[in-house]
Design an enzyme around this catalytic site. Structure first.
Site, PDB file in Angstrom:
ATOM      1  N   ASP A   1      43.449  47.686  54.198  1.00 43.12           N
ATOM      2  CA  ASP A   1      42.675  47.075  53.258  1.00 43.12           C
ATOM      3  C   ASP A   1      43.863  45.820  52.726  1.00 43.12           C
ATOM      4  OD1 ASP A   1      40.462  46.058  52.335  1.00 43.12           O
ATOM      5  OD2 ASP A   1      40.097  47.561  51.162  1.00 43.12           O
TER       6      ASP A   1
ATOM      7  N   LYS B   1      42.256  54.755  37.037  1.00 44.36           N
ATOM      8  CA  LYS B   1      41.068  54.212  38.179  1.00 44.36           C
ATOM      9  C   LYS B   1      40.237  55.214  38.433  1.00 44.36           C
ATOM     10  CE  LYS B   1      40.803  52.566  43.007  1.00 44.36           C
ATOM     11  NZ  LYS B   1      41.791  52.096  44.103  1.00 44.36           N
TER      12      LYS B   1
HETATM   13  P1  ADP Z   1      39.167  49.390  44.757  1.00 43.81           P
HETATM   14  O1  ADP Z   1      39.444  50.519  45.407  1.00 43.81           O
HETATM   15  O2  ADP Z   1      37.750  49.592  44.105  1.00 43.81           O
HETATM   16  O3  ADP Z   1      39.215  48.078  45.327  1.00 43.81           O
HETATM   17  P2  ADP Z   1      41.593  48.568  43.505  1.00 43.81           P
HETATM   18  O4  ADP Z   1      42.845  49.778  43.233  1.00 43.81           O
HETATM   19  O5  ADP Z   1      41.957  47.557  44.385  1.00 43.81           O
HETATM   20  O6  ADP Z   1      40.029  49.209  43.448  1.00 43.81           O
HETATM   21  O7  ADP Z   1      41.521  47.758  41.891  1.00 43.81           O
HETATM   22  C1  ADP Z   1      40.484  46.918  41.624  1.00 43.81           C
HETATM   23  C2  ADP Z   1      41.185  46.048  40.625  1.00 43.81           C
HETATM   24  O8  ADP Z   1      41.439  46.696  39.636  1.00 43.81           O
HETATM   25  C3  ADP Z   1      42.401  45.196  41.344  1.00 43.81           C
HETATM   26  O9  ADP Z   1      41.878  43.987  41.957  1.00 43.81           O
HETATM   27  C4  ADP Z   1      43.233  44.863  40.012  1.00 43.81           C
HETATM   28  O10 ADP Z   1      42.694  43.911  39.350  1.00 43.81           O
HETATM   29  C5  ADP Z   1      43.002  45.948  39.168  1.00 43.81           C
HETATM   30  N1  ADP Z   1      43.974  47.203  39.116  1.00 43.81           N
HETATM   31  C6  ADP Z   1      43.740  47.982  39.881  1.00 43.81           C
HETATM   32  N2  ADP Z   1      45.025  48.849  39.820  1.00 43.81           N
HETATM   33  C7  ADP Z   1      45.743  48.240  38.505  1.00 43.81           C
HETATM   34  C8  ADP Z   1      46.906  48.590  38.093  1.00 43.81           C
HETATM   35  N3  ADP Z   1      47.879  49.742  38.505  1.00 43.81           N
HETATM   36  N4  ADP Z   1      47.329  47.630  36.960  1.00 43.81           N
HETATM   37  C9  ADP Z   1      46.555  46.523  36.770  1.00 43.81           C
HETATM   38  N5  ADP Z   1      45.452  46.351  37.316  1.00 43.81           N
HETATM   39  C10 ADP Z   1      44.951  47.156  38.373  1.00 43.81           C
END
Ligand code: ADP
Ligand code: MG
Length: 465
Positions: free
Chosen positions: A226, A121
Site C-alpha cells: 500500500d 492508531k
Molecule cells: P490507515 O491504515 O487507516 O490508512 P494510516 O496509518 O495510513 O492509517 O494513517 C492515516 C493517517 O494518519 C496518515 O495519512 C497520517 O496523516 C496520519 N498518521 C498515521 N500515523 C501517524 C504518525 N505516526 N504520526 C503522524 N501522523 C500519522
C-alpha cells in the site's frame, strides 16, 4: 463515530468490569448472553443489568435481542478498554485531537506525563464497506476465530511487529511504542502525508529515496502493498517516513510480483503527475541499445536479491506468529477476491485525507484497577488479567464448551507475548522520550490550514485534570 474520551472520566470500576466481561464473552459468542455477562462479571452486589444500561447509554456496547437477550462490544467500547490499559501501563495519560482518518483506522495524538506527544492508531477493520464486511463474514463463516475485533487486534499486532522489525533494520518508520488490542502507539511523525505536499525542493532525491525503500524492503523479503502518497510522510527537510503496515506481505507471496510492481507504479505515477518528473522507460520490446537499463528502467522484482524470512525472528519477538499472519491474510484475500483494488485501496482521496479536529479533552483515571470481587475463582483472575491488559482477544468461537473456554485466559503464548511487549515497551518509551522530548505536533497540514497543536496545549489540559 466520535471518540468521546471524556466519558472515561465517568466510568466506574464496575463499568469496566462488565465491559471486560462482555469482551471475554465475545471469545465464544458474537452476542454475549446477558446472563453470561452477569456470571463473568460477578459483581459483588449484582446489578450487572444497571451497569449494562449505562454502557449502552454511552454506546460502549450494543444490545441485541433478535435471538436471545445479549450484548456485544462496540468499537468505542473496545477503544475504551485499550485506552484504559495503555493508561494503566503508563504509556500515555492524555488523548488529544484526531490527526488522521484512514480507510480502516482513526489516529489521535496522545501525550504522556512529560508532555511527549505520540500517535495512537485505532484499527477499525471492516469499517469502510458493509458489503465487504458481509462478504468477509461469509468467507470466514466456517472459521472458528473470526470477528471484527479479533481482526482489528491482529492488524494492530501485525503493524506493531512490522514497525519494530523495520525500525531495527533502520527503515524510516515511526518508533513503535506499545500495542494493546486494536491500538498501536507510536512516535508522532513530524510531517505531512505526501499527498498533501504540493512542492518539493528536491523531488528527484525524494523520489529516489522512496523507490530505494521499496527495493530495500524487497531485499529484506517484504512488500508494503500500500505504498503510495497517503502512506509516506515527509517533513520540512524532505525526510521520508513510511507508515501503515498491516497489509505487508512476504516476497514469497504468490502475488508478490504484482504487489511490488503496483507499489512502484504508484510512486512513478504520483511523482510524474504531481512533480512533473519524467522517466525514461526501458521496455523489452523496443530497441534500447542506447539506454543503460540500470539508469533508465524501473526496479524489477526479479532482479532484486531477496531474502525471504529475513525479519521473521524480529516479528516473532513482537508476538506476531505465522498463524496470525495466515489469519489476517485470509481476511485480506477474501477482500481481494471481491475487489481487486483493496490492497492498494487507499486511492480514494476522500476517504484517506487527513481530518483535523479540535482537541477533545479527557480525563483518564490512572488508578490501577483492582478487582472488586474477592472470590479467587478463575473468572475473577481472568478479569484481573484483562483489566491489566493481558487479554484483549475476543475470538469468536461457536464451540459448545463455551463457558469453560471462556475462562481460560493467558495461555503460554500470551504470557510470552506480554513479557516481550513489556520489555519492548520499556525500551520504546525510553526512545520516545529521548527522541521526542520537546515534540510539538507538527501535523499542521500545509494545504489544509489546520492548526498544529503543541505541548503547552496538552500540558494545559493535563493540568486542568
Ligand atoms: P490507515 O491504515 O487507516 O490508512 P494510516 O496509518 O495510513 O492509517 O494513517 C492515516 C493517517 O494518519 C496518515 O495519512 C497520517 O496523516 C496520519 N498518521 C498515521 N500515523 C501517524 C504518525 N505516526 N504520526 C503522524 N501522523 C500519522
Ligand atoms: Mg494509510
Amino acid at each position: 463515530m466520535k471518540l468521546d474520551v471524556d466519558v472515561l472520566r465517568y466510568l466506574s470500576k464496575d463499568d469496566f468490569r462488565v465491559l471486560t466481561a462482555v469482551e471475554m464473552g465475545m471469545r465464544n459468542h458474537e452476542i454475549v448472553p446477558s446472563e453470561l455477562i452477569g456470571r463473568i462479571a460477578s459483581l459483588k452486589h449484582g446489578g450487572t443489568y444497571k451497569v449494562l444500561k449505562n454502557l449502552l447509554k454511552h454506546k460502549l456496547v450494543h444490545h441485541d435481542s433478535s435471538k436471545y437477550d445479549g450484548f456485544r462490544l462496540t468499537y468505542l467500547g473496545y477503544d475504551f478498554l485499550a485506552i484504559k490499559t495503555m493508561v494503566n501501563r503508563g504509556v500515555f495519560t492524555a488523548v488529544g485531537r484526531q490527526i488522521g482518518v484512514g480507510k480502516e483506522s482513526d489516529i489521535f495524538e496522545v501525550a504522556n506525563e512529560d508532555g511527549t506527544v505520540m500517535a495512537m492508531k485505532l484499527h477499525r477493520l471492516g469499517r469502510t464497506s458493509f458489503r465487504a464486511v458481509k462478504s468477509k463474514r461469509d468467507y470466514l463463516r466456517h472459521r472458528s476465530s473470526y470477528n471484527w475485533l479479533y481482526l482489528s487486534r491482529l492488524a494492530a499486532l501485525k503493524e506493531f511487529a512490522f514497525m519494530k522489525a523495520l525500525e531495527e533494520h533502520s527503515f524510516p518508520v515511526p518508533n513503535a511504542v506499545d500495542c494493546n488490542r486494536h491500538c498501536v502507539v507510536m512516535s508522532l511523525i513530524q510531517g505531512y502525508p505526501l499527498v498533501q505536499v504540493k512542492q518539493l525542493q528536491n523531488p528527484d532525491t525524494v523520489f529516489e529515496t522512496i523507490i530505494g525503500l521499496v527495493v530495500r524492503l524487497a531485499e529484506h523479503g517484504l512488500i508494503h502493498c500500500d505504498f503510495n502518497e497517503f502512506n509516506i510522510m515527509i517533513d520540512d527537510d524532505e525526510k521520508v517516513t513510511m507508515i501503515d503496515f498491516p497489509q505487508m506481505v512476504s516476497v514469497s507471496h504468490r502475488n508478490a510480483q504484482m504487489y511490488f510492481d503496483r507499489d512502484i507504479e504508484c510512486i512513478y505515477k504520483f511523482f510524474g503527475k504531481r512533480f512533473n518528473l519524467s522517466f525514461e522507460e526501458h521496455s523489452d520490446d523496443i530497441d534500447n541499445s542506447d539506454v543503460d537499463p540500470d539508469e533508465s528502467s524501473r526496479p524489477s522484482f526479479s532482479s532484486i536479491a531477496k531474502t525471504a524470512g529475513f525479519l521473521d525472528k524480529e516479528l516473532a519477538a513482537s508476538g506476531f506468529s505465522r498463524k496470525d499472519e495466515d489469519e489476517i491474510q485470509k481476511f485480506i484475500e477474501g477482500d481481494v477476491e471481491e475487489d481487486d483494488n483493496v490492497f492498494g485501496g487507499e486511492h480514494d482521496s476522500e476517504l484517506c485525507e487527513t481530518n483535523i479536529k479540535g482537541f477533545d479533552s479527557l480525563h483518564l483515571d490512572q488508578e490501577e484497577p483492582t478487582s472488586s470481587c474477592n472470590e479467587e475463582d478463575q473468572v475473577d483472575e481472568n478479569l484481573q488479567n484483562s483489566e491489566a491488559g493481558q487479554s484483549g482477544d475476543p475470538e469468536c468461537q461457536n464451540s459448545s464448551n463455551e463457558e469453560e473456554d471462556n475462562e481460560q485466559n493467558g495461555d503460554e503464548d500470551d504470557t510470552e507475548l506480554v513479557k516481550s511487549l513489556a520489555k519492548q515497551r520499556r525500551r520504546a518509551m525510553a526512545a520516545a522520550r529521548k527522541g521526542h522530548k520537546n515534540t510539538a505536533s507538527r501535523n499542521s497540514y500545509k494545504d489544509k490550514g489546520g492548526k498544529s497543536s503543541n505541548n503547552s496545549k496538552i500540558q494545559k489540559q493535563l493540568s486542568i485534570w
